[in-house]
Design a protein around this motif. Structure first.
Motif, mmCIF file in Angstrom:
data_model
loop_
_atom_site.group_PDB
_atom_site.id
_atom_site.type_symbol
_atom_site.label_atom_id
_atom_site.label_comp_id
_atom_site.label_asym_id
_atom_site.label_seq_id
_atom_site.Cartn_x
_atom_site.Cartn_y
_atom_site.Cartn_z
ATOM 1 N N SER A 96 0.832 -1.200 0.000
ATOM 2 C CA SER A 96 0.000 0.000 0.000
ATOM 3 C C SER A 96 0.869 1.252 0.000
ATOM 4 O O SER A 96 2.078 1.200 -0.265
ATOM 5 C CB SER A 96 -0.943 -0.030 1.209
ATOM 6 O OG SER A 96 -1.874 1.011 1.131
ATOM 7 N N ALA A 267 -3.069 -0.363 5.906
ATOM 8 C CA ALA A 267 -2.899 -1.326 4.817
ATOM 9 C C ALA A 267 -3.651 -2.620 5.111
ATOM 10 O O ALA A 267 -4.246 -3.229 4.210
ATOM 11 C CB ALA A 267 -1.417 -1.613 4.600
ATOM 12 N N GLU A 270 -7.187 -2.151 4.294
ATOM 13 C CA GLU A 270 -7.424 -2.269 2.853
ATOM 14 C C GLU A 270 -7.475 -3.725 2.416
ATOM 15 O O GLU A 270 -8.230 -4.091 1.522
ATOM 16 C CB GLU A 270 -6.311 -1.575 2.077
ATOM 17 C CG GLU A 270 -6.300 -0.070 2.122
ATOM 18 C CD GLU A 270 -5.159 0.467 1.287
ATOM 19 O OE1 GLU A 270 -5.260 0.388 0.043
ATOM 20 O OE2 GLU A 270 -4.164 0.931 1.873
#
Length: 697
Positions: A96, A267, A270
């Motif tokens: 990320s 991250a 995500e």
């Protein structure tokens, strides 16, 4: 010992202001990938988190140098870094970046909760200010003359020429890097985290609770805590970064070392909706892989943030590596003294595993280490080609030649001690490799894997199926003996694929392809099995796993390093050349006459057998073929060579040296050796193969 049901593994977020070099790989990305691949092979629930750090002064400095926006810089280098890691097989579950929306929201919310909980101190202080640009200046935005060496382009935090750490107040004639104006001191307000309040907890958690951490990590943490912690500003004056999410903080952003580690959390958000399982449940093992320059941030500041915020797991281990130097000099991106990963991939297509192997072999686990292109060549040629590749290739070639290209059966009635020893060795190797990986001793684990290949070569040399094949017509058991040998070697080859997979995943897949087995054979539970390839199954033709690296390739890479340095110096004369290595001390013994030398009888011999001398760590017992006779020689090279590695090697022997007993063995000569700059003994032998017994003059 605490039981963990899942693993969360992070690798330090590199600044997106330049490409990554092999020092980065050796420091944390390769070790973390090896560890994660091992965990996946064990079918553990593991998430591997990476990304780029896209805020902070290095980004804005780079943008200023290139005349573009900070966003242009991070977009450019994010792609280069991401692609470099992918090419080298660094298998992140997500890669990320801290400039994205999820991260901004996560970091801002983290700060706001701490602010609302009253965990910050609000302070005013005087900082340098550029009136022309109307901006507070970070130390790197202030340039002046170094008081130590007179460099007129020294930065406010460090002189790049002499390496002295500085403060802006120490510079002579300081001026703004943005406008060239002389900066003034101006009051500004920031929010500080009182780290000293967390000292008692940190001492209990680290000093008492994590004595198993690596010495360099534990020692640095103890030093920081013994010296006492101070309040640290968690905000900065800047227009690039995450805006401080409270009233009265206009023009201020989160300190990059508050913002960046939260990138691991964002991250993971995500990556999976179940992110809280990995960050908030106590049965998660969180491991941070970093370089030694990031220890304080990952072991003291970030854990204090997590503790203060509440609700997050803390790192179970932080296995930081030391630094990797190149050709005897520290890596310097400003001097372009680096081996860039994206350039290596272009220069050595298909040889990613060679670099992975070399960097793991020389990993700076406990002290700074040195990468040289000569060592790269030697490890490739003498270990990957001559040991690992040689065993796999010989096994596959002999199987096609002597067993019709199919996996031969194993005839139990002809099983012998050597076969049983191989099976026992494999079981021990699996245990040793696993234990080393669990404890972050990656060099030891790799060495154990390579030792399996050495034992395979030794076994094959002892069994000599190509010799047994000459007796096929006269010996009814000859084919069965050949079958047993090559059956064991094929099972050993399959085991090597499993053991090498964390370190050299591309090579492991090549072996699987040749053996016609699916990738799930690489599961760790299969290691040690002697039933990995099926009897009667036709296998593919052998492929060379590795190829030799020639001298001209090494020279080209060394020349490239020095040419890059010259370009960097031409572009920025304040950089300095690497310090040349000191000339080796010359030790020449007293002069002798030619007649003295003529008394020495030097012969070329071939080592036909080698074994360790019992109760003597340094000694090997060698059998040397001189053509006209066999000699027994005891040589003190056991710390440098495994017995199986040197069978077949030609050597130079002092043939008329008086015999001498060593550990009860009569040694009938002396092998000539040289010592390289690293203290390794190397054979003095002819460059071309010659007949045993040939004289040396």
């Amino acid at each position: 010992m605490k039981q963990f049901n899942r693993y969360l593994v992070t690798a330090a977020l590199p600044y997106a202001n330049g490409p990554v070099h092999i020092g980065h790989l050796a420091g944390c990305y390769l070790p973390s990938d090896i560890y994660v691949r091992y965990l996946r092979a064990k079918k553990a629930d593991v998430k591997f988190i990476g990304g780029t750090d896209e805020h902070g002064v290095p980004i804005t400095i780079k943008a200023m140098q290139e005349g573009v926006s900070p966003q242009d810089i991070v977009d450019k280098y994010y792609a280069i870094i991401r692609d470099s890691f992918a090419a080298m097989g660094i298998s992140f579950d997500i890669f990320s970046r801290t400039s994205n929306k999820t991260h901004h929201e996560t970091a801002a919310a983290f700060f706001k909760k701490m602010y609302e909980d009253g965990l910050f101190e609000e302070r005013e202080s005087e900082q340098y200010y550029d009136e022309k640009k109307q901006i507070f200046l970070a130390d790197r935005y202030i340039i002046g003359t170094c008081p130590k060496c007179g460099n007129e382009k020294a930065y406010g935090d460090q002189c790049e020429r002499c390496g002295t750490a500085l403060s802006p107040d120490e510079l002579i004639n300081p001026h703004s890097a943005l406008s060239d104006a002389v900066p003034i001191k101006k009051k500004t307000k920031h929010w500080y985290m009182p780290l000293q309040q967390y000292e008692p907890w940190l001492k209990e958690w680290i000093i008492d609770g994590h004595k198993e951490w690596k010495n360099n990590v534990y020692g640095q943490c103890k030093s920081w805590l013994d010296n006492g912690l101070q309040s640290r500003a968690m905000t900065r004056d800047s227009s690039w970064g995450i805006q401080v999410p409270i009233e009265g903080a206009e023009g201020k952003v989160l300190y990059v070392w508050f913002d960046a580690p939260i990138g691991y959390i964002s991250a993971t958000k995500e990556l999976t909706q179940d992110w809280e399982n990995y960050w908030c449940k106590e049965d998660t093992k969180l491991v941070h892989f970093i370089g030694k320059d990031n220890i304080v941030f990952h072991c003291i500041i970030f854990p204090s943030m997590l503790k203060a915020h509440g609700g997050f797991v803390l790192p179970d281990n932080v296995p930081a590596n030391e630094f990797l130097n190149i050709e005897g000099e520290k890596v310097s991106t400003s001097r372009n003294w680096a081996v860039w990963v994206h350039e290596y991939v272009k220069d050595f297509p298909g040889q990613e595993d060679v670099l992975r192997y070399v960097l793991c072999s020389t990993a700076p686990e406990t002290k700074d280490n040195d990468f040289t292109w000569k060592d790269f060549q030697d490890r490739n040629n003498n270990e990957l080609v001559a040991i690992l590749g040689n065993f796999v290739n010989r096994t596959m070639v002999l199987m096609h030649k002597l067993c019709g290209g199919k996996v031969p059966p194993y005839h139990v009635e002809l099983k012998d001690e050597k076969d049983e020893a191989i099976v026992a060795m494999l079981q021990q190797a699996k245990q040793k490799v696993g234990d080393a990986l669990e404890n972050f001793r990656f060099r030891d684990a790799l060495a154990e894997m390579m030792n399996v290949a050495r034992e395979g070569n030794r076994y094959l040399q002892e069994k000599q199926p190509w010799i047994v094949a000459k007796n096929l017509e006269s010996d009814p058991d000859a084919q069965k003996l050949i079958d047993n040998c090559l059956h064991v070697c094929l099972q050993l080859t399959a085991n090597l694929a499993i053991l090498m997979n964390p370190f050299m995943p591309f090579t492991a897949k090549k072996v699987c392809h040749m053996l016609k087995v699916v990738d799930r054979m690489l599961d760790w539970e299969n290691a040690g099995s002697m039933k990995l390839v099926s009897v009667g199954y036709s296998l593919r033709a052998p492929e060379l796993l590795f190829s030799k690296v020639e001298d001209e390739v090494v020279k080209a890479q060394v020349d490239k390093l020095h040419e890059g340095l010259k370009r960097a110096m031409a572009a920025n004369p304040t950089t300095s050349e690497p310090t040349p290595e000191p000339e080796p001390e010359v030790n020449i013994k007293p002069e002798i006459q030619f007649d003295d030398f003529a008394k020495i009888d030097l012969k070329v011999g071939t080592i036909t057998a080698a074994e360790k001398v019992q109760k003597a760590d340094k000694l090997l017992k060698l059998t040397v073929d001189l053509g006209f006779e066999q000699r027994t020689v005891v040589s003190g090279i056991a710390m440098h060579y495994q017995p199986g590695d040197i069978v077949g090697k030609q050597v130079t022997l002092v043939a008329n040296l008086a015999p001498r007993k060593m550990r009860g063995i009569e040694s009938q000569g002396m092998i000539l050796m040289a010592e390289d700059k690293d203290g390794k003994l190397v054979f003095v032998n002819p460059s071309d193969t010659v007949s045993p017994g040939s004289g040396v003059s």
